[in-house]
Design a protein around this motif. Sequence first.
Motif, mmCIF file in Angstrom:
data_model
loop_
_atom_site.group_PDB
_atom_site.id
_atom_site.type_symbol
_atom_site.label_atom_id
_atom_site.label_comp_id
_atom_site.label_asym_id
_atom_site.label_seq_id
_atom_site.Cartn_x
_atom_site.Cartn_y
_atom_site.Cartn_z
ATOM 1 N N GLU A 1 0.871 -1.186 0.000
ATOM 2 C CA GLU A 1 0.000 0.000 0.000
ATOM 3 C C GLU A 1 0.906 1.234 0.000
ATOM 4 O O GLU A 1 2.132 1.106 0.146
ATOM 5 C CB GLU A 1 -0.928 -0.002 1.219
ATOM 6 C CG GLU A 1 -0.193 -0.045 2.552
ATOM 7 C CD GLU A 1 -0.995 0.575 3.694
ATOM 8 O OE1 GLU A 1 -1.861 1.426 3.418
ATOM 9 O OE2 GLU A 1 -0.730 0.245 4.846
ATOM 10 N N THR B 1 0.142 4.381 1.796
ATOM 11 C CA THR B 1 -0.023 5.356 2.875
ATOM 12 C C THR B 1 1.213 5.472 3.783
ATOM 13 O O THR B 1 1.622 6.599 4.090
ATOM 14 C CB THR B 1 -1.312 5.062 3.662
ATOM 15 O OG1 THR B 1 -2.340 4.731 2.713
ATOM 16 C CG2 THR B 1 -1.764 6.257 4.458
ATOM 17 N N ARG C 1 0.236 -7.827 -2.955
ATOM 18 C CA ARG C 1 -0.208 -8.478 -1.710
ATOM 19 C C ARG C 1 -0.368 -9.960 -2.007
ATOM 20 O O ARG C 1 -0.994 -10.325 -3.008
ATOM 21 C CB ARG C 1 -1.555 -7.916 -1.220
ATOM 22 C CG ARG C 1 -1.445 -6.478 -0.763
ATOM 23 C CD ARG C 1 -2.759 -5.978 -0.170
ATOM 24 N NE ARG C 1 -2.721 -4.525 -0.044
ATOM 25 C CZ ARG C 1 -3.732 -3.781 0.384
ATOM 26 N NH1 ARG C 1 -4.861 -4.343 0.728
ATOM 27 N NH2 ARG C 1 -3.613 -2.465 0.458
ATOM 28 N N GLU D 1 -2.309 -12.461 -1.620
ATOM 29 C CA GLU D 1 -3.669 -12.855 -1.263
ATOM 30 C C GLU D 1 -4.073 -14.026 -2.143
ATOM 31 O O GLU D 1 -3.461 -14.270 -3.172
ATOM 32 C CB GLU D 1 -4.643 -11.704 -1.538
ATOM 33 C CG GLU D 1 -4.454 -10.532 -0.606
ATOM 34 C CD GLU D 1 -5.665 -9.610 -0.593
ATOM 35 O OE1 GLU D 1 -6.752 -10.093 -0.277
ATOM 36 O OE2 GLU D 1 -5.507 -8.424 -0.906
ATOM 37 N N THR E 1 -6.218 -9.749 -6.826
ATOM 38 C CA THR E 1 -5.041 -10.310 -7.474
ATOM 39 C C THR E 1 -3.846 -10.057 -6.560
ATOM 40 O O THR E 1 -3.976 -9.375 -5.548
ATOM 41 C CB THR E 1 -4.801 -9.640 -8.844
ATOM 42 O OG1 THR E 1 -4.911 -8.228 -8.668
ATOM 43 C CG2 THR E 1 -5.811 -10.106 -9.867
ATOM 44 N N GLN F 1 -3.409 0.965 -7.777
ATOM 45 C CA GLN F 1 -4.242 1.798 -6.899
ATOM 46 C C GLN F 1 -4.060 3.270 -7.247
ATOM 47 O O GLN F 1 -2.941 3.712 -7.523
ATOM 48 C CB GLN F 1 -3.784 1.644 -5.447
ATOM 49 C CG GLN F 1 -4.485 0.632 -4.608
ATOM 50 C CD GLN F 1 -4.048 0.730 -3.135
ATOM 51 O OE1 GLN F 1 -3.181 1.515 -2.763
ATOM 52 N NE2 GLN F 1 -4.662 -0.078 -2.304
ATOM 53 N N ASP G 1 -4.783 11.847 -1.044
ATOM 54 C CA ASP G 1 -4.721 12.167 0.380
ATOM 55 C C ASP G 1 -4.586 13.667 0.612
ATOM 56 O O ASP G 1 -3.929 14.363 -0.167
ATOM 57 C CB ASP G 1 -3.531 11.449 1.029
ATOM 58 C CG ASP G 1 -3.722 9.936 1.057
ATOM 59 O OD1 ASP G 1 -3.401 9.285 0.039
ATOM 60 O OD2 ASP G 1 -4.209 9.411 2.076
ATOM 61 N N ARG H 1 -12.967 -0.851 8.593
ATOM 62 C CA ARG H 1 -11.688 -0.980 7.880
ATOM 63 C C ARG H 1 -10.689 -1.841 8.659
ATOM 64 O O ARG H 1 -10.633 -1.809 9.894
ATOM 65 C CB ARG H 1 -11.039 0.387 7.593
ATOM 66 C CG ARG H 1 -11.959 1.381 6.968
ATOM 67 C CD ARG H 1 -11.922 1.373 5.458
ATOM 68 N NE ARG H 1 -10.604 1.593 4.928
ATOM 69 C CZ ARG H 1 -10.063 0.817 3.987
ATOM 70 N NH1 ARG H 1 -10.711 -0.211 3.482
ATOM 71 N NH2 ARG H 1 -8.861 1.078 3.530
ATOM 72 N N TYR I 1 -4.148 1.922 11.196
ATOM 73 C CA TYR I 1 -3.781 3.321 11.451
ATOM 74 C C TYR I 1 -4.928 4.328 11.422
ATOM 75 O O TYR I 1 -4.743 5.490 11.740
ATOM 76 C CB TYR I 1 -2.659 3.779 10.510
ATOM 77 C CG TYR I 1 -2.848 3.461 9.036
ATOM 78 C CD1 TYR I 1 -3.851 4.053 8.287
ATOM 79 C CD2 TYR I 1 -1.974 2.595 8.395
ATOM 80 C CE1 TYR I 1 -3.997 3.781 6.942
ATOM 81 C CE2 TYR I 1 -2.104 2.311 7.047
ATOM 82 C CZ TYR I 1 -3.114 2.902 6.325
ATOM 83 O OH TYR I 1 -3.257 2.625 4.995
ATOM 84 N N TYR I 2 -6.133 3.894 11.055
ATOM 85 C CA TYR I 2 -7.229 4.872 10.996
ATOM 86 C C TYR I 2 -7.646 5.312 12.398
ATOM 87 O O TYR I 2 -7.738 4.502 13.311
ATOM 88 C CB TYR I 2 -8.432 4.297 10.253
ATOM 89 C CG TYR I 2 -8.132 4.043 8.793
ATOM 90 C CD1 TYR I 2 -7.849 5.092 7.927
ATOM 91 C CD2 TYR I 2 -8.106 2.751 8.289
ATOM 92 C CE1 TYR I 2 -7.545 4.869 6.594
ATOM 93 C CE2 TYR I 2 -7.810 2.509 6.952
ATOM 94 C CZ TYR I 2 -7.527 3.570 6.116
ATOM 95 O OH TYR I 2 -7.225 3.344 4.810
HETATM 96 P P1 HAM Z 1 -7.144 -0.965 1.240
HETATM 97 O O1 HAM Z 1 -8.586 -1.066 1.627
HETATM 98 O O2 HAM Z 1 -6.224 -1.997 1.766
HETATM 99 O O3 HAM Z 1 -6.657 0.489 1.673
HETATM 100 O O4 HAM Z 1 -7.060 -0.959 -0.327
HETATM 101 C C1 HAM Z 1 -7.781 -0.016 -1.076
HETATM 102 C C2 HAM Z 1 -8.332 -0.639 -2.339
HETATM 103 O O5 HAM Z 1 -7.275 -1.260 -3.083
HETATM 104 C C3 HAM Z 1 -9.337 -1.770 -2.148
HETATM 105 O O6 HAM Z 1 -10.629 -1.275 -1.897
HETATM 106 C C4 HAM Z 1 -9.244 -2.468 -3.492
HETATM 107 O O7 HAM Z 1 -9.948 -1.746 -4.490
HETATM 108 C C5 HAM Z 1 -7.768 -2.360 -3.804
HETATM 109 N N1 HAM Z 1 -7.081 -3.604 -3.424
HETATM 110 C C6 HAM Z 1 -6.514 -3.910 -2.243
HETATM 111 N N2 HAM Z 1 -5.992 -5.149 -2.270
HETATM 112 C C7 HAM Z 1 -6.223 -5.645 -3.506
HETATM 113 C C8 HAM Z 1 -5.934 -6.879 -4.177
HETATM 114 N N3 HAM Z 1 -5.261 -7.877 -3.582
HETATM 115 N N4 HAM Z 1 -6.332 -7.030 -5.469
HETATM 116 C C9 HAM Z 1 -7.007 -6.039 -6.098
HETATM 117 N N5 HAM Z 1 -7.304 -4.862 -5.524
HETATM 118 C C10 HAM Z 1 -6.921 -4.661 -4.250
HETATM 119 C C11 HAM Z 1 -5.384 0.959 1.505
HETATM 120 O O8 HAM Z 1 -4.578 0.419 0.793
HETATM 121 C C12 HAM Z 1 -5.130 2.289 2.168
HETATM 122 N N6 HAM Z 1 -3.696 2.540 2.105
HETATM 123 C C13 HAM Z 1 -5.951 3.364 1.507
HETATM 124 C C14 HAM Z 1 -5.724 4.744 2.032
HETATM 125 C C15 HAM Z 1 -5.148 5.788 1.380
HETATM 126 N N7 HAM Z 1 -6.080 5.175 3.235
HETATM 127 C C16 HAM Z 1 -5.726 6.450 3.355
HETATM 128 N N8 HAM Z 1 -5.141 6.832 2.222
#
Ligand code: HAM
Length: 423
Positions: A81, A83, A111, A113, A120, A125, A129, A259, A263-264
């Motif tokens: 990610e 952030t 990731r 997963e 995937t 992304q 912010d 969520r 960190y939120y």
């Molecule tokens: P997150 O919910 O972990 O938040 O990921 C945000 C979005 O990234 C998810 O809603 C999804 O659309 C996409 N995503 C995450 N993992 C996958 C995956 N394995 N495959 C496909 N899409 C994925 C964050 O990442 C936080 N850093 C967001 C944030 C920004 N918060 C504050 N600023």
Amino acid sequence: MNAIIRPVKGTRDFYPPEMAGRVWLYQQMRQVSEQFGYQEYEGPILEPLDLYAAKSGEELVEKQSYVFQDRGGDKITLRPELTPTLARMVAQQQNQLTFPLRWWSFGPFWRYERPQKGRTREFFQWNIDLIGDPSPQADAELAAIAATFLKQVGLQPNEVQILVNDRELMDSALKTLGLTFEHRAAAFGLIDRRDKLTPEAWQTQASEAGLSPTQIDGLIALLENTGLWQQSDSLQQFFRAVEWFGVADYVRYSPTIIRGLQYYTGTVFEAWDTAGDFRALFGGGRYDNLVGAVGGRPVGAVGFAVGDLVISLLLQSLGKFPPYAGTPAEVFVTLFDEQHLEAALRLANELRAAGIKVASQYSPAKLGKQFKYASQIGARFAVVLGPDEIQRGQVAVKDLHTEEQTSLPRAELAGYLTRPNLT
Ligand code: HAM
């Protein structure tokens, strides 16, 4: 013949049609980001593992991150990610930067997963912010950006909704149920896992976490209380500002959003398709302690990230993803025969100099075959420069949509190909 080496599980190949889709999304994201005055930035793909240990949460760091030791012995992570990287970049230049910052970025993440619909191991992304504004109106701005983006890609409020909650509000509601600090942390995890478990498995996990039957009932009732937001001054201000931004039809309160990331600290939100066919389209919230946690002075921040995958699947399922237009070449310059290679090449150059996108044929082939190729790749026109045309100072043009063929003076060709009333 050698066997084709398989791609890594959970990665995607972007052939030109898929790549065009990704670029289209990126363009929408850029446009909306700029509309709200956000600046583009990027961080490294590789980060020290310690950066995520600071706050992202166990699941992401221990179970889902790609971690390896480099040749120097350092533990490196392929970023899962953005952030924490953003927080680090802010902390590093906190004295030089002019706050509030409005920053956005688009790039790849990894990731580990289980690959499934909407998930995937390699994905993209859009992160956006706002750092250095603690007000509920800043949170509302992010919700407005999210709604503007959904609208811009053609999604209506009856198709997608942004669901908002506040962790502080939930924390105090859980306190009134008599939950200790540890139990409240466990309850946050339970709320986040509610959709992923059967009701029975969920109840079992709640008991195992130490919640009493009365507390579990209280928690279930809490998750149905859609009026809870009225107890929060900041959510009241948030929803008022959402009205002023003109996006109230896209945004509503939901006590079920909490969520997974640790960190939120305040507002949290996710967007979901109303039909419930897909996973969350995006997620985000307020994180006021992260910059401090990575060594900076504490500064309030709020943002979200949209993955490219779920939104694409949703748009495709609704028939709203733009169709692939094929080659960017508007014109295909054919090769009459080998003797006319120079003439064809010079003509192509002349058209490019006039701002037209051109692809050319170099190996001799039947004209019919060349027309077919030009049409298959999606070019609009094919031009032919043979001995007759050269002698008359003309060029033959075939419109590959209408099949019409005309001849016109070479000097008029560029104007003809780019005429404004072309359909
Ligand atoms: P997150 O919910 O972990 O938040 O990921 C945000 C979005 O990234 C998810 O809603 C999804 O659309 C996409 N995503 C995450 N993992 C996958 C995956 N394995 N495959 C496909 N899409 C994925 C964050 O990442 C936080 N850093 C967001 C944030 C920004 N918060 C504050 N600023």
